[in-house]
Write a protein that holds these residues in place. Structure first.
Motif: not given
Length: 137
Positions: A33-43, A81-94
């Motif tokens: 929640r706190r860092i989402a704005s650091n990534f163009d494609d969010g979290v 894989t290729w879709w995610l390769a183009e992203r600037d994002m945080l992937l959270v694995l809970d």
């Protein structure tokens, strides 16, 4: 908290490890929640069900396709894989302890082809990725 936020910003993989699921989950969700704005494609938060019995690549990409903030195109793991390769994002694995060996291998490969992807995991044990930082609860 500031050290964990910095670790996510500077590293590729951070795992919050420990025995109790709820504190791990709350911590990674607050970091996200706190860092989402650091990534163009969010979290994208993937909450794995502990009663599911394990997540392979197919199950993991299906869960990613259900994430409201960043739904994957529904055309299989290669396209994911290729879709995610183009992203600037945080992937959270809970609930990362639910990941099977094939899902872990896919994530390792994904990190190699997706320079803008960061992984924040919560699990009983670390993911055992080469570039992983570990925060033990």
């Amino acid at each position: 908290m500031s050290r964990l936020l910095t670790a996510v910003r500077r590293g590729r993989v951070l795992t919050v490890a420990g025995g109790l699921r709820e504190p791990r989950s709350l911590l990674v969700r607050e970091i996200a929640r706190r860092i989402a704005s650091n990534f163009d494609d969010g979290v994208a938060v993937v909450a794995m069900n502990p009663h599911h019995g394990g997540y392979g690549v197919r199950e993991l990409t299906a869960e990613l396709g259900r994430v409201p903030a960043a739904p994957l195109p529904p055309s299989g793991t290669a396209n994911a894989t290729w879709w995610l390769a183009e992203r600037d994002m945080l992937l959270v694995l809970d609930g990362a302890e639910q990941l099977g060996p094939d899902a872990l291998a896919w994530l390792r490969n994904l990190l190699a082809v997706a320079p803008g992807l960061r992984i924040l995991a919560a699990g009983r044990t670390p993911l055992a990725f080469e570039q992983e930082r570990i925060h033990q609860l």
